[in-house]
Design an enzyme around this catalytic site. Structure first.
Site, PDB file in Angstrom:
ATOM      1  N   GLY A 188       0.810  -1.210   0.000  1.00  0.00           N
ATOM      2  CA  GLY A 188       0.000   0.000   0.000  1.00  0.00           C
ATOM      3  C   GLY A 188       0.842   1.257   0.000  1.00  0.00           C
ATOM      4  N   VAL A 192       0.400   4.884   5.185  1.00  0.00           N
ATOM      5  CA  VAL A 192      -0.110   3.790   6.014  1.00  0.00           C
ATOM      6  C   VAL A 192       1.029   2.906   6.486  1.00  0.00           C
ATOM      7  CG1 VAL A 192      -1.630   1.766   6.039  1.00  0.00           C
ATOM      8  CG2 VAL A 192      -2.357   3.854   4.867  1.00  0.00           C
ATOM      9  N   GLU A 210       5.613  -3.442   0.727  1.00  0.00           N
ATOM     10  CA  GLU A 210       5.565  -3.292  -0.732  1.00  0.00           C
ATOM     11  C   GLU A 210       4.851  -1.977  -1.016  1.00  0.00           C
ATOM     12  OE1 GLU A 210       7.074  -5.101  -2.857  1.00  0.00           O
ATOM     13  OE2 GLU A 210       7.705  -6.725  -1.520  1.00  0.00           O
ATOM     14  N   CYS A 244       1.419   0.195  -9.033  1.00  0.00           N
ATOM     15  CA  CYS A 244       2.565   0.742  -8.302  1.00  0.00           C
ATOM     16  C   CYS A 244       3.824   0.753  -9.154  1.00  0.00           C
ATOM     17  CB  CYS A 244       2.796  -0.040  -7.015  1.00  0.00           C
ATOM     18  SG  CYS A 244       3.048  -1.813  -7.266  1.00  0.00           S
TER      19      CYS A 244
END
Length: 473
Positions: A188, A192, A210, A244
């Site tokens: 994410g 966070v 990741e 991503c």
């Protein structure tokens, strides 16, 4: 004891029983996960379309087949992964059995992401199962249809004593993180991730992160322009740019930019038609909040929109958009874009491009498009990134043999294939020693002498024969 704590304790009890350790159990659970996907492919496709309007083609190759291929790879290689790794020895340990043993960590937590809600939830689970762990799966609540589907299917197909799914949003995740885990795997945002790290630090829990970042794509002057445009467009606007590892921005010379733009226009028309809003092959932004963030970024940019720019909030639609005249301090360069907006910045040399990349945080992926292998090698050797791919985008992450993960701010640790097995394993150094050669052992016992020290150093030293080898002709 709250419900989440009860789940954790149930799984911990199962792990302590040793049920997950045998190869047969691991293999059976991997096959069960394979059946989960194959038996319910249409339901998975429907959920992905509901959450992201994901085209079937993209859903199959990036979600379903990615997990299926990972499962086949793990099943085929599980026996060899579990074998002890024997290490070299010195004179003092010649009769000892010295090896590295891979052992499961225990009860692990996998927190998935919304942009690839099947792949990014189940791929880490494959590694956790193969390594012999119990696992709690926390899918993203943003992709609500996939969350509900996984909550239904995982208990149906997987051993409920060893694998559980916990649903909910930020508050539920916060409560879940109060429990002690043996490893946390999170995919994410960096924001966070900081909260995950704080929660993990309470129990000194190791973490794999990741994340992402701004993945650059350097396009050299010497390049097949039409092929480069097609591959760039596909990689950038796949999943509506919500990847991503998508190229976040382009670096190229002004001359290359001017030659690239017509090729980009042609590729966009060929891929998504002149009316991309009606094209079934283009996904949608996940939520209104994400749509608003992207449009605000585009609105604050001082660059010039030369392709696309159209949008519709009700449909959460943003057309594939290309922006030029973008400066380093532009709004589009403040954070990872994570959407179908591609800024093009100009640099006038490979060296200037490398300097630009190295001024930023290390990206999750770095792309170079060039006909010149020396340019590709120069960028590869003078930069750092989680992954690297020349003359294409995002495809490197589909190969189970390559580790996938970031470096620095783009992530900690990696997975896919054997690398996922290693992430969820403890490498235990083992020496099995008998009672032989006690005479040699007396060299290390008091009273200490210079002679004994000399002999001991000789028996425990590394051999240096390869350092000064010579050849007699």
């Amino acid at each position: 004891m709250d419900a989440q704590n009860q789940v954790v304790e149930r799984l911990r009890s199962a792990f302590r029983s040793g049920i997950t350790v045998p190869e047969g159990f691991r293999r059976a659970q991997l096959r069960n996960l394979l059946s989960l996907i194959k038996d319910n492919e249409q339901m998975i496709l429907d959920a992905l379309h509901k959450d992201l309007a994901k085209p079937k083609f993209e859903a199959v190759i990036s979600e379903i087949d990615m997990v299926i291929n990972e499962l086949y790879h793990a099943i085929d290689n599980l026996k060899s992964w579990m074998q002890p790794e024997y290490v070299s020895k010195n004179m003092a340990t010649k009769l000892d059995n010295c090896f590295v043993r891979r052992e499961p960590l225990g009860v692990v937590l996998v927190i998935g992401a919304w942009n690839y809600p099947l792949q990014l939830t189940l791929l880490p689970m494959v590694g956790a199962i193969a390594a012999g762990n119990c696992a709690i799966i926390k899918p993203s609540e943003v992709s609500a249809a996939m969350e509900r589907l996984l909550a239904e299917l995982i208990p149906k197909y997987m051993c409920q004593d060893c694998y559980a799914i916990v649903c909910g949003g930020a508050e539920e995740t916060k409560v879940l993180l109060e429990n002690r885990f043996d490893h946390i795997f999170y995919t994410g945002s960096q924001k966070v991730a900081r909260s995950i790290l704080q929660a993990a630090s309470v129990h000194l829990t190791p973490v794999t992160l990741e994340l992402g970042g701004k993945c650059p794509c350097f396009i050299d002057d010497q390049v097949n322009m039409d092929a480069a445009a097609r591959r760039l467009i596909w990689a950038k606007f796949f999943n509506a740019g919500q990847s991503c590892v998508a190229p976040d921005y382009v670096l190229c010379s002004r001359a290359t930019r001017d030659a690239l733009l017509p090729a980009l226009r042609q590729a966009l028309g060929a891929f998504y038609s002149e009316e991309p809003r009606t094209c079934p092959d283009l996904g949608r932004i996940a939520t209104d909040r994400h749509w608003t963030r992207l449009m605000e970024l585009l609105g604050r940019s001082r660059g010039k929109v030369v392709l696309g720019g159209e949008s519709n909030q009700e449909e959460k639609y943003i057309a594939p958009t290309v922006v030029v005249n973008v400066e380093e301090a532009d709004a589009l360069m403040e954070e990872e874009i994570f959407g179908p907006i591609l800024p093009i910045l100009t640099v006038e040399s490979v060296e200037e491009g490398i300097d630009f990349i190295n001024r930023k945080e290390k990206p999750l992926a770095l792309y170079v498009f060039s006909n010149n292998s020396s340019v590709i090698t120069t960028v590869l050797e003078k930069t750092s990134s989680g992954g690297f791919c020349s003359n294409d985008g995002i495809v490197h992450m589909t190969l189970p043999g390559l580790p996938f993960g970031g470096v620095g701010a783009s992530g900690w640790g990696n997975y896919h294939g054997h690398w996922g097995f290693e992430t969820f394993s403890h490498r235990r150094g083992c020496m099995l020693r008998g009672w032989a050669l006690e005479k040699i052992n007396t060299l290390r016992y008091p009273p200490y002498t210079e002679d004994n020290l000399g002999w001991l150093r000789w028996t425990t030293s590394a051999r240096k024969t390869a350092w000064n080898s010579c050849t007699v002709m």
